[in-house]
Design a protein around this motif. Structure first.
Motif, PDB file in Angstrom:
ATOM      1  N   ASN A  62      30.856  59.284  12.827  1.00 45.54           N
ATOM      2  CA  ASN A  62      30.394  58.213  13.778  1.00 45.54           C
ATOM      3  C   ASN A  62      30.000  57.048  12.979  1.00 45.54           C
ATOM      4  OD1 ASN A  62      30.573  60.029  16.098  1.00 45.54           O
ATOM      5  ND2 ASN A  62      28.574  60.710  15.921  1.00 45.54           N
ATOM      6  N   LYS A  63      29.195  57.059  11.965  1.00 41.30           N
ATOM      7  CA  LYS A  63      28.971  55.760  11.166  1.00 41.30           C
ATOM      8  C   LYS A  63      30.280  55.183  10.684  1.00 41.30           C
ATOM      9  CE  LYS A  63      24.735  57.575   9.240  1.00 41.30           C
ATOM     10  NZ  LYS A  63      24.052  58.078   7.968  1.00 41.30           N
ATOM     11  N   LEU A  64      31.280  55.851  10.118  1.00 34.83           N
ATOM     12  CA  LEU A  64      32.583  55.200   9.835  1.00 34.83           C
ATOM     13  C   LEU A  64      33.440  54.837  11.120  1.00 34.83           C
ATOM     14  CD1 LEU A  64      33.875  57.922   7.448  1.00 34.83           C
ATOM     15  CD2 LEU A  64      33.080  55.577   6.853  1.00 34.83           C
ATOM     16  N   THR A  65      33.078  55.347  12.211  1.00 38.20           N
ATOM     17  CA  THR A  65      33.777  54.501  13.229  1.00 38.20           C
ATOM     18  C   THR A  65      33.053  53.388  13.873  1.00 38.20           C
ATOM     19  OG1 THR A  65      34.182  56.795  14.387  1.00 38.20           O
ATOM     20  CG2 THR A  65      34.027  55.101  15.787  1.00 38.20           C
ATOM     21  N   LYS A  66      31.835  53.403  13.824  1.00 33.70           N
ATOM     22  CA  LYS A  66      30.929  52.027  14.025  1.00 33.70           C
ATOM     23  C   LYS A  66      31.326  50.890  13.026  1.00 33.70           C
ATOM     24  CE  LYS A  66      27.222  54.360  16.251  1.00 33.70           C
ATOM     25  NZ  LYS A  66      25.795  54.703  16.184  1.00 33.70           N
ATOM     26  N   HIS A  67      31.476  51.396  11.785  1.00 35.06           N
ATOM     27  CA  HIS A  67      31.705  50.515  10.750  1.00 35.06           C
ATOM     28  C   HIS A  67      33.159  49.801  10.995  1.00 35.06           C
ATOM     29  CE1 HIS A  67      31.281  48.404   6.980  1.00 35.06           C
ATOM     30  NE2 HIS A  67      32.770  48.877   6.431  1.00 35.06           N
ATOM     31  N   ILE A  68      34.110  50.722  11.265  1.00 36.97           N
ATOM     32  CA  ILE A  68      35.588  50.334  11.316  1.00 36.97           C
ATOM     33  C   ILE A  68      35.391  49.291  12.542  1.00 36.97           C
ATOM     34  CG2 ILE A  68      37.709  51.089  12.003  1.00 36.97           C
ATOM     35  CD1 ILE A  68      37.290  53.452  10.277  1.00 36.97           C
ATOM     36  N   GLU A  69      34.752  49.634  13.703  1.00 36.16           N
ATOM     37  CA  GLU A  69      34.919  48.749  14.878  1.00 36.16           C
ATOM     38  C   GLU A  69      34.236  47.426  14.587  1.00 36.16           C
ATOM     39  OE1 GLU A  69      32.463  51.102  17.846  1.00 36.16           O
ATOM     40  OE2 GLU A  69      34.103  52.396  18.420  1.00 36.16           O
ATOM     41  N   ALA A  70      33.046  47.491  13.456  1.00 36.60           N
ATOM     42  CA  ALA A  70      32.525  46.110  13.227  1.00 36.60           C
ATOM     43  C   ALA A  70      33.605  45.206  12.357  1.00 36.60           C
ATOM     44  CB  ALA A  70      31.146  46.539  12.420  1.00 36.60           C
ATOM     45  N   LEU A  71      34.511  46.311  11.560  1.00 38.10           N
ATOM     46  CA  LEU A  71      35.286  45.506  10.773  1.00 38.10           C
ATOM     47  C   LEU A  71      36.452  44.681  11.675  1.00 38.10           C
ATOM     48  CD1 LEU A  71      35.779  47.820   7.595  1.00 38.10           C
ATOM     49  CD2 LEU A  71      34.712  45.621   7.851  1.00 38.10           C
ATOM     50  N   TRP A  72      36.996  45.411  12.738  1.00 35.41           N
ATOM     51  CA  TRP A  72      37.900  44.952  13.632  1.00 35.41           C
ATOM     52  C   TRP A  72      37.571  43.698  14.276  1.00 35.41           C
ATOM     53  CZ3 TRP A  72      42.677  45.419  13.171  1.00 35.41           C
ATOM     54  CH2 TRP A  72      43.319  46.462  12.713  1.00 35.41           C
ATOM     55  N   VAL A  73      36.148  43.514  14.738  1.00 42.07           N
ATOM     56  CA  VAL A  73      35.534  42.629  15.497  1.00 42.07           C
ATOM     57  C   VAL A  73      35.619  41.389  14.485  1.00 42.07           C
ATOM     58  CG1 VAL A  73      33.415  41.533  16.341  1.00 42.07           C
ATOM     59  CG2 VAL A  73      34.076  43.754  17.065  1.00 42.07           C
ATOM     60  N   GLU A  74      35.256  41.653  13.092  1.00 40.98           N
ATOM     61  CA  GLU A  74      35.230  40.481  12.201  1.00 40.98           C
ATOM     62  C   GLU A  74      36.717  39.986  11.889  1.00 40.98           C
ATOM     63  OE1 GLU A  74      33.958  39.976   7.453  1.00 40.98           O
ATOM     64  OE2 GLU A  74      33.172  41.931   8.532  1.00 40.98           O
ATOM     65  N   ILE A  75      37.570  40.927  11.791  1.00 38.74           N
ATOM     66  CA  ILE A  75      39.045  40.484  11.671  1.00 38.74           C
ATOM     67  C   ILE A  75      39.375  39.657  12.786  1.00 38.74           C
ATOM     68  CG2 ILE A  75      41.451  41.301  11.765  1.00 38.74           C
ATOM     69  CD1 ILE A  75      40.202  43.862   9.964  1.00 38.74           C
TER      70      ILE A  75
END
Length: 83
Positions: free
Chosen positions: A19-32
């Motif tokens: 769950n933490k990794l999924t949230k982190h990945i989502e945040a990275l996609w937003v940043e990208i």
């Protein structure tokens, strides 16, 4: 061998980590996405500035040609000058 309790705890930790990794990945996609938008805007601005520079160069060239023609007419062909 691990007990049911230990297995359940390992599973819970794995789910939490996922769950933490999924949230982190989502945040990275937003940043990208934000960075891609910024890159697009900057590339557009660069193309606009290049176009302005071309227009400015053309105007400067026309001004230089007109000035040369005026100088030439004033100095070498007095009959064609209106001034």
């Amino acid at each position: 061998m691990t007990s049911k309790k230990e297995m359940a705890e390992m599973l819970r930790q794995s789910v939490e980590t996922n769950n933490k990794l999924t949230k982190h990945i989502e945040a990275l996609w937003v940043e990208i996405g934000e960075k891609q938008s910024k890159i697009y805007e900057l590339n557009y601005e660069i193309s606009e500035l290049k176009e302005e520079k071309k227009d400015s160069s053309k105007k400067e060239d026309l001004i230089e040609r007109a000035q040369f023609q005026k100088d030439w007419l004033e100095n070498y062909n007095h009959r064609k000058v209106d001034n």
